[in-house]
Write a protein that holds these residues in place. Structure first.
Motif, PDB file in Angstrom:
ATOM      1  N   ILE A   1       0.846  -1.215   0.092  1.00  0.00           N
ATOM      2  CA  ILE A   1       0.062   0.012  -0.012  1.00  0.00           C
ATOM      3  C   ILE A   1       0.947   1.405  -0.212  1.00  0.00           C
ATOM      4  CG2 ILE A   1      -1.960  -1.119   0.943  1.00  0.00           C
ATOM      5  CD1 ILE A   1      -1.035   0.108   3.738  1.00  0.00           C
ATOM      6  N   ALA A   2       2.248   1.113   0.185  1.00  0.00           N
ATOM      7  CA  ALA A   2       3.052   2.396   0.154  1.00  0.00           C
ATOM      8  C   ALA A   2       4.358   1.775   0.252  1.00  0.00           C
ATOM      9  CB  ALA A   2       2.702   3.199   1.490  1.00  0.00           C
ATOM     10  N   ALA A   3       5.485   2.789  -0.018  1.00  0.00           N
ATOM     11  CA  ALA A   3       6.708   2.265  -0.017  1.00  0.00           C
ATOM     12  C   ALA A   3       7.814   3.408  -0.047  1.00  0.00           C
ATOM     13  CB  ALA A   3       7.106   1.458  -1.595  1.00  0.00           C
ATOM     14  N   ALA A   4       8.750   3.361   0.435  1.00  0.00           N
ATOM     15  CA  ALA A   4       9.861   4.499   0.567  1.00  0.00           C
ATOM     16  C   ALA A   4      11.244   3.700   0.892  1.00  0.00           C
ATOM     17  CB  ALA A   4       9.551   4.989   2.256  1.00  0.00           C
ATOM     18  N   ILE A   5      12.233   4.788   0.155  1.00  0.00           N
ATOM     19  CA  ILE A   5      13.379   4.114   0.199  1.00  0.00           C
ATOM     20  C   ILE A   5      14.425   4.854   1.576  1.00  0.00           C
ATOM     21  CG2 ILE A   5      14.308   6.224  -1.340  1.00  0.00           C
ATOM     22  CD1 ILE A   5      16.327   4.293  -2.600  1.00  0.00           C
ATOM     23  N   ARG A   6      15.337   3.994   1.863  1.00  0.00           N
ATOM     24  CA  ARG A   6      15.927   4.577   3.183  1.00  0.00           C
ATOM     25  C   ARG A   6      17.507   4.618   2.862  1.00  0.00           C
ATOM     26  NH1 ARG A   6      13.821   1.099   7.987  1.00  0.00           N
ATOM     27  NH2 ARG A   6      15.446  -0.464   6.914  1.00  0.00           N
ATOM     28  N   ILE A   7      18.156   5.565   2.846  1.00  0.00           N
ATOM     29  CA  ILE A   7      19.575   5.665   2.281  1.00  0.00           C
ATOM     30  C   ILE A   7      20.368   6.256   3.577  1.00  0.00           C
ATOM     31  CG2 ILE A   7      20.885   6.620   0.476  1.00  0.00           C
ATOM     32  CD1 ILE A   7      18.219   7.651  -0.860  1.00  0.00           C
ATOM     33  N   GLY A   8      21.671   5.581   3.567  1.00  0.00           N
ATOM     34  CA  GLY A   8      22.488   6.012   4.646  1.00  0.00           C
ATOM     35  C   GLY A   8      23.188   7.171   4.273  1.00  0.00           C
ATOM     36  N   VAL A   9      23.998   7.937   5.194  1.00  0.00           N
ATOM     37  CA  VAL A   9      24.486   9.235   5.034  1.00  0.00           C
ATOM     38  C   VAL A   9      25.839   9.106   5.600  1.00  0.00           C
ATOM     39  CG1 VAL A   9      24.472  11.819   5.635  1.00  0.00           C
ATOM     40  CG2 VAL A   9      22.356  10.655   5.064  1.00  0.00           C
ATOM     41  N   GLY A  10      26.876   9.641   4.873  1.00  0.00           N
ATOM     42  CA  GLY A  10      28.186   9.940   5.313  1.00  0.00           C
ATOM     43  C   GLY A  10      28.760   8.380   5.251  1.00  0.00           C
ATOM     44  N   SER A  11      29.355   7.986   6.403  1.00  0.00           N
ATOM     45  CA  SER A  11      30.152   6.652   6.202  1.00  0.00           C
ATOM     46  C   SER A  11      29.345   5.703   7.092  1.00  0.00           C
ATOM     47  CB  SER A  11      31.490   6.639   7.026  1.00  0.00           C
ATOM     48  OG  SER A  11      31.266   7.135   8.427  1.00  0.00           O
ATOM     49  N   SER A  12      27.908   5.759   7.293  1.00  0.00           N
ATOM     50  CA  SER A  12      27.270   4.808   8.212  1.00  0.00           C
ATOM     51  C   SER A  12      26.982   3.811   7.650  1.00  0.00           C
ATOM     52  CB  SER A  12      25.777   5.704   8.389  1.00  0.00           C
ATOM     53  OG  SER A  12      25.037   4.852   9.193  1.00  0.00           O
ATOM     54  N   ILE A  13      26.876   2.786   8.130  1.00  0.00           N
ATOM     55  CA  ILE A  13      26.661   1.387   7.542  1.00  0.00           C
ATOM     56  C   ILE A  13      25.151   0.877   7.507  1.00  0.00           C
ATOM     57  CG2 ILE A  13      28.741   0.524   8.035  1.00  0.00           C
ATOM     58  CD1 ILE A  13      27.668  -1.274  10.237  1.00  0.00           C
ATOM     59  N   VAL A  14      24.340   1.756   8.056  1.00  0.00           N
ATOM     60  CA  VAL A  14      22.857   1.720   8.293  1.00  0.00           C
ATOM     61  C   VAL A  14      22.113   2.688   7.722  1.00  0.00           C
ATOM     62  CG1 VAL A  14      23.154   0.126  10.288  1.00  0.00           C
ATOM     63  CG2 VAL A  14      22.618   2.414  10.766  1.00  0.00           C
ATOM     64  N   ASP A  15      20.996   2.413   7.272  1.00  0.00           N
ATOM     65  CA  ASP A  15      20.363   3.470   6.536  1.00  0.00           C
ATOM     66  C   ASP A  15      18.950   4.271   7.087  1.00  0.00           C
ATOM     67  OD1 ASP A  15      18.751   1.329   6.507  1.00  0.00           O
ATOM     68  OD2 ASP A  15      18.427   1.158   4.340  1.00  0.00           O
ATOM     69  N   ASN A  16      18.920   3.844   8.547  1.00  0.00           N
ATOM     70  CA  ASN A  16      17.675   4.131   9.059  1.00  0.00           C
ATOM     71  C   ASN A  16      17.671   5.613   9.352  1.00  0.00           C
ATOM     72  OD1 ASN A  16      18.685   1.426   9.812  1.00  0.00           O
ATOM     73  ND2 ASN A  16      16.585   1.147  10.771  1.00  0.00           N
ATOM     74  N   LEU A  17      16.390   6.093   9.418  1.00  0.00           N
ATOM     75  CA  LEU A  17      16.146   7.625   9.851  1.00  0.00           C
ATOM     76  C   LEU A  17      16.528   7.759  11.037  1.00  0.00           C
ATOM     77  CD1 LEU A  17      14.561   9.935   8.276  1.00  0.00           C
ATOM     78  CD2 LEU A  17      12.559   9.329   9.603  1.00  0.00           C
ATOM     79  N   HIS A  18      16.574   7.070  11.863  1.00  0.00           N
ATOM     80  CA  HIS A  18      16.941   7.140  13.421  1.00  0.00           C
ATOM     81  C   HIS A  18      18.249   7.102  13.452  1.00  0.00           C
ATOM     82  CE1 HIS A  18      12.586   7.186  14.773  1.00  0.00           C
ATOM     83  NE2 HIS A  18      12.626   6.100  14.082  1.00  0.00           N
ATOM     84  N   SER A  19      19.224   6.766  12.551  1.00  0.00           N
ATOM     85  CA  SER A  19      20.656   6.661  12.588  1.00  0.00           C
ATOM     86  C   SER A  19      21.034   7.778  11.517  1.00  0.00           C
ATOM     87  CB  SER A  19      21.154   5.171  12.258  1.00  0.00           C
ATOM     88  OG  SER A  19      20.560   4.328  13.137  1.00  0.00           O
ATOM     89  N   GLU A  20      20.569   8.595  11.525  1.00  0.00           N
ATOM     90  CA  GLU A  20      21.072  10.021  10.368  1.00  0.00           C
ATOM     91  C   GLU A  20      20.803   9.641   9.082  1.00  0.00           C
ATOM     92  OE1 GLU A  20      21.682  13.005  11.842  1.00  0.00           O
ATOM     93  OE2 GLU A  20      21.120  11.904  14.046  1.00  0.00           O
ATOM     94  N   GLY A  21      20.063   8.494   8.674  1.00  0.00           N
ATOM     95  CA  GLY A  21      19.840   8.484   7.351  1.00  0.00           C
ATOM     96  C   GLY A  21      18.787   9.397   6.780  1.00  0.00           C
ATOM     97  N   ILE A  22      18.343   9.066   5.565  1.00  0.00           N
ATOM     98  CA  ILE A  22      17.340   9.873   4.835  1.00  0.00           C
ATOM     99  C   ILE A  22      16.311   9.002   4.262  1.00  0.00           C
ATOM    100  CG2 ILE A  22      18.657  11.937   4.347  1.00  0.00           C
ATOM    101  CD1 ILE A  22      19.197  11.299   1.512  1.00  0.00           C
TER     102      ILE A  22
END
Length: 319
Positions: free
Chosen positions: A195-216
């Motif tokens: 019913i809905a979808a989003a992409i999660r992308i890491g920022v900088g040198s982060s190995i995770v892509d989560n919004l709560h881990s400074e991702g977008i």
């Protein structure tokens, strides 16, 4: 409401209000009181949390628009009514998930709960570098890499509550967005249908892509697989270009989009007792892989980016 919960509620409201509303508008005390009264009203009428109120910009919206959103209360209702507690362990525990969805995970892994030091060392040596993840939990907390150089230092006793996994090689196009993280797609399904979808992308040198881990995060059009709105971070800042790599985000098309949707449909059909799920999917060079499924699927992310409420979509599918 317990005193600790009430204090946390006020803390979250004040944090959001000072960070967003005051910074945007320069409003003063009188406006703060009005917003506070509005938030309490929205909590009572629509069941929104302080985070919902600001993420969905309820301070700008009419009641008609507010009613379109899945809020915290509505999400908890969906979880309680449509996700059977008996089967929740399949989604909450990463070992249980990997076993149950073995055909969809596309990577090597071992549980470290009963593994020996030699098992752990051999797994690391086999892959050169691996990911270790807490068996339970979310938001990317506790996930880190272990390389062959660390073999002599890691102690299996410290990883009994972890799972070790081969690091997936993501599609070249997904890697260009941010190479340090495996950038995943979150697809929300209800009763087996996306019913809905989003992409999660890491920022900088982060190995995770989560919004709560400074991702977008960016909103994906379900029909085309294209990012169709500016991406945001957890401070509600908006991006057309990736802040680290400079890659264009809006207009980016997710590779193998039809396969992504087919995969989550098939996975959901294997677990019909859990109807309201958030699936995390990695896009590989020639395939897709399930990373995890969430019984509490994060109702906010897929709605806050494009400011599009999903309550009516789900309500029409309720039985």
């Amino acid at each position: 409401m317990k005193l600790s919960s009430y204090c946390n509620y006020i803390k979250r409201f004040n944090k959001n209000a000072s960070r967003l509303v005051f910074a945007e508008t320069g409003w003063g005390v009188a406006q703060y009181i009005r917003i506070w009264a509005s938030e309490i009203y929205c909590f009572c009428r629509f069941g929104c949390s302080p985070d919902d109120y600001f993420r969905y910009e309820f301070y700008k919206k009419s009641n008609y628009e507010r009613a379109k959103f899945i809020t915290y209360r509505k999400s908890q209702f969906l979880i309680k009514k449509y996700n059977a507690p008996k089967y929740r362990e399949v989604l909450q525990n990463k070992v249980s998930f990997n076993k149950f969805f073995d055909d969809y995970i596309k990577r090597d892994w071992i549980s470290l709960k009963d593994a020996t030091q030699e098992d752990f060392a051999q797994f690391i040596k086999k892959h050169g570098e691996i990911l270790v993840k807490p068996l339970k939990g979310g938001q990317g907390i506790g996930i880190h890499k272990v390389s062959v150089d660390d073999v002599a230092k890691v102690k299996i006793q410290e990883y009994r509550d972890f799972i070790a996994e081969e690091i997936l090689s993501q599609h070249t196009a997904m890697k260009t967005l941010n190479p340090s993280s495996v950038n995943t797609v979150r697809v929300l399904t209800f009763d087996g249908e996306p019913i809905a979808a989003a992409i999660r992308i890491g920022v900088g040198s982060s190995i995770v892509d989560n919004l709560h881990s400074e991702g977008i995060c960016g909103h994906i059009d379900l029909n085309t697989g294209i990012i169709d709105a500016k991406c945001i971070n957890n401070r509600y800042e908006k991006f057309i270009l990736h802040p680290t790599t400079g890659e264009k985000l809006v207009g980016f098309k997710i590779p193998y989009w039809a396969t992504v949707l087919e995969t989550v449909r098939n996975a959901a059909s294997k677990l019909p007792q859990e109807k309201y799920i958030g699936w995390d999917v990695a896009v590989l060079e020639q395939d897709v892989a399930l990373i995890e499924g969430n019984h509490d699927p994060g109702h906010d992310v897929v709605q806050m980016i494009a400011q599009t409420g999903l309550w009516k979509v789900i309500k029409n599918k309720m039985r």
